[in-house]
Scaffold this motif. Structure first.
Motif, mmCIF file in Angstrom:
data_model
loop_
_atom_site.group_PDB
_atom_site.id
_atom_site.type_symbol
_atom_site.label_atom_id
_atom_site.label_comp_id
_atom_site.label_asym_id
_atom_site.label_seq_id
_atom_site.Cartn_x
_atom_site.Cartn_y
_atom_site.Cartn_z
ATOM 1 N N PRO A 165 0.804 -1.237 0.000
ATOM 2 C CA PRO A 165 0.000 0.000 0.000
ATOM 3 C C PRO A 165 0.838 1.290 0.000
ATOM 4 O O PRO A 165 0.393 2.315 -0.505
ATOM 5 N N ASP A 166 2.060 1.234 0.536
ATOM 6 C CA ASP A 166 2.898 2.437 0.544
ATOM 7 C C ASP A 166 3.662 2.630 -0.768
ATOM 8 O O ASP A 166 4.434 3.573 -0.911
ATOM 9 N N GLY A 167 3.462 1.750 -1.754
ATOM 10 C CA GLY A 167 4.091 1.878 -3.060
ATOM 11 C C GLY A 167 5.378 1.091 -3.238
ATOM 12 O O GLY A 167 5.903 1.002 -4.351
ATOM 13 N N SER A 168 5.911 0.509 -2.173
ATOM 14 C CA SER A 168 7.148 -0.274 -2.295
ATOM 15 C C SER A 168 6.861 -1.621 -2.968
ATOM 16 O O SER A 168 5.761 -2.169 -2.863
ATOM 17 N N LEU A 169 7.862 -2.133 -3.676
ATOM 18 C CA LEU A 169 7.704 -3.389 -4.403
ATOM 19 C C LEU A 169 7.616 -4.591 -3.471
ATOM 20 O O LEU A 169 8.273 -4.632 -2.434
ATOM 21 N N ILE A 170 6.814 -5.572 -3.866
ATOM 22 C CA ILE A 170 6.709 -6.829 -3.131
ATOM 23 C C ILE A 170 7.626 -7.840 -3.806
ATOM 24 O O ILE A 170 7.540 -8.049 -5.017
ATOM 25 N N LYS A 171 8.503 -8.463 -3.045
ATOM 26 C CA LYS A 171 9.352 -9.554 -3.535
ATOM 27 C C LYS A 171 8.803 -10.844 -2.942
ATOM 28 O O LYS A 171 8.791 -11.010 -1.722
ATOM 29 N N VAL A 172 8.349 -11.745 -3.793
ATOM 30 C CA VAL A 172 7.718 -12.990 -3.343
ATOM 31 C C VAL A 172 8.727 -14.128 -3.401
ATOM 32 O O VAL A 172 9.379 -14.339 -4.421
ATOM 33 N N PHE A 173 8.836 -14.866 -2.294
ATOM 34 C CA PHE A 173 9.705 -16.039 -2.215
ATOM 35 C C PHE A 173 8.847 -17.274 -1.962
ATOM 36 O O PHE A 173 7.934 -17.246 -1.128
ATOM 37 N N VAL A 174 9.125 -18.352 -2.702
ATOM 38 C CA VAL A 174 8.402 -19.611 -2.545
ATOM 39 C C VAL A 174 9.384 -20.772 -2.551
ATOM 40 O O VAL A 174 10.510 -20.644 -3.026
ATOM 41 N N LEU A 175 8.940 -21.903 -2.028
ATOM 42 C CA LEU A 175 9.703 -23.147 -2.124
ATOM 43 C C LEU A 175 9.338 -23.836 -3.440
ATOM 44 O O LEU A 175 8.409 -23.421 -4.130
ATOM 45 N N SER A 176 10.052 -24.896 -3.773
ATOM 46 C CA SER A 176 9.784 -25.605 -5.028
ATOM 47 C C SER A 176 8.381 -26.197 -5.030
ATOM 48 O O SER A 176 7.784 -26.431 -3.987
ATOM 49 N N ASP A 177 7.864 -26.441 -6.223
ATOM 50 C CA ASP A 177 6.495 -26.935 -6.389
ATOM 51 C C ASP A 177 6.233 -28.250 -5.673
ATOM 52 O O ASP A 177 5.114 -28.516 -5.255
ATOM 53 N N ASN A 178 7.247 -29.100 -5.551
ATOM 54 C CA ASN A 178 7.037 -30.407 -4.926
ATOM 55 C C ASN A 178 7.375 -30.424 -3.441
ATOM 56 O O ASN A 178 7.335 -31.475 -2.815
ATOM 57 N N SER A 179 7.662 -29.294 -2.856
ATOM 58 C CA SER A 179 7.935 -29.216 -1.420
ATOM 59 C C SER A 179 6.629 -29.412 -0.645
ATOM 60 O O SER A 179 5.620 -28.772 -0.954
ATOM 61 N N PRO A 180 6.621 -30.280 0.361
ATOM 62 C CA PRO A 180 5.400 -30.483 1.146
ATOM 63 C C PRO A 180 4.879 -29.183 1.778
ATOM 64 O O PRO A 180 3.667 -28.968 1.833
ATOM 65 N N LEU A 181 5.783 -28.313 2.214
ATOM 66 C CA LEU A 181 5.354 -27.043 2.806
ATOM 67 C C LEU A 181 4.666 -26.166 1.754
ATOM 68 O O LEU A 181 3.645 -25.543 2.031
ATOM 69 N N HIS A 182 5.201 -26.122 0.546
ATOM 70 C CA HIS A 182 4.587 -25.327 -0.527
ATOM 71 C C HIS A 182 3.207 -25.872 -0.884
ATOM 72 O O HIS A 182 2.258 -25.103 -1.069
ATOM 73 N N ILE A 183 3.088 -27.176 -0.954
ATOM 74 C CA ILE A 183 1.806 -27.800 -1.290
ATOM 75 C C ILE A 183 0.767 -27.479 -0.224
ATOM 76 O O ILE A 183 -0.352 -27.061 -0.540
ATOM 77 N N GLN A 184 1.146 -27.644 1.049
ATOM 78 C CA GLN A 184 0.216 -27.355 2.137
ATOM 79 C C GLN A 184 -0.132 -25.868 2.197
ATOM 80 O O GLN A 184 -1.277 -25.499 2.432
ATOM 81 N N PHE A 185 0.857 -24.995 1.990
ATOM 82 C CA PHE A 185 0.618 -23.559 1.992
ATOM 83 C C PHE A 185 -0.376 -23.183 0.896
ATOM 84 O O PHE A 185 -1.325 -22.440 1.139
#
Length: 155
Positions: free
Chosen positions: A64-84
């Motif tokens: 909302p303040d105009g600063s860029l969002i940098k998105v970090f994710v785990l690999s597609d087959n990571s159990p944490l990524h799947i559950q998230f």
């Protein structure tokens, strides 16, 4: 009188069937609670499920303040990524991947930055201004801030 004879071929067949089914339908281990984390410099706000989905699908690119969002994710087959993806964003990981691929191949956007481990996720989010990511519950430290999810965000 009938003798009961063990039929070893039947036992082998059952074992092979179970083995084949576990290959076709793998069991994804339950990870537990996930927490959305941001860099401490990111604006403090509650995020709804739809806002998180927009951020992680790379449609919402600025805070909302105009600063860029940098998105970090785990690999597609990571159990944490799947559950998230399933529990927090309420979409399947392949749907996220399809959205990212469409952005990249059409030249209209970028995919999120993929990290190799939970430790790297914490380090990258902590050291990158405007960063957002996720960790298993209880794995956060003082270097990142846990995002409070707005109530009523479920659909």
């Amino acid at each position: 009188m009938r003798l009961l004879v063990a039929r070893p071929w039947k036992c082998g067949l059952v074992i092979r069937l179970i083995f084949i089914l576990t290959i076709i339908f793998p069991v994804i281990p339950e990870v537990g609670a996930q927490e959305v984390i941001v860099n401490p410099d990111a604006p403090e706000m509650k995020l709804t499920r739809s806002t998180l989905r927009a951020i992680f699908s790379m449609r919402l690119r600025t805070w909302p303040d105009g600063s860029l969002i940098k998105v970090f994710v785990l690999s597609d087959n990571s159990p944490l990524h799947i559950q998230f993806s399933k529990k927090i964003l309420n979409i399947f990981p392949y749907q996220l991947r399809r959205t990212w691929d469409r952005l990249v191949y059409s030249g209209t956007g970028q995919a999120p930055i993929e990290v190799d481990s939970i430790k790297e996720m914490g380090n990258k989010v902590a050291s990158t201004p405007g960063a957002i990511g996720y960790l298993p519950g209880g794995n956060t430290d003082f270097r990142v801030r846990v995002v409070e999810k707005a109530m009523g965000a479920k659909r």
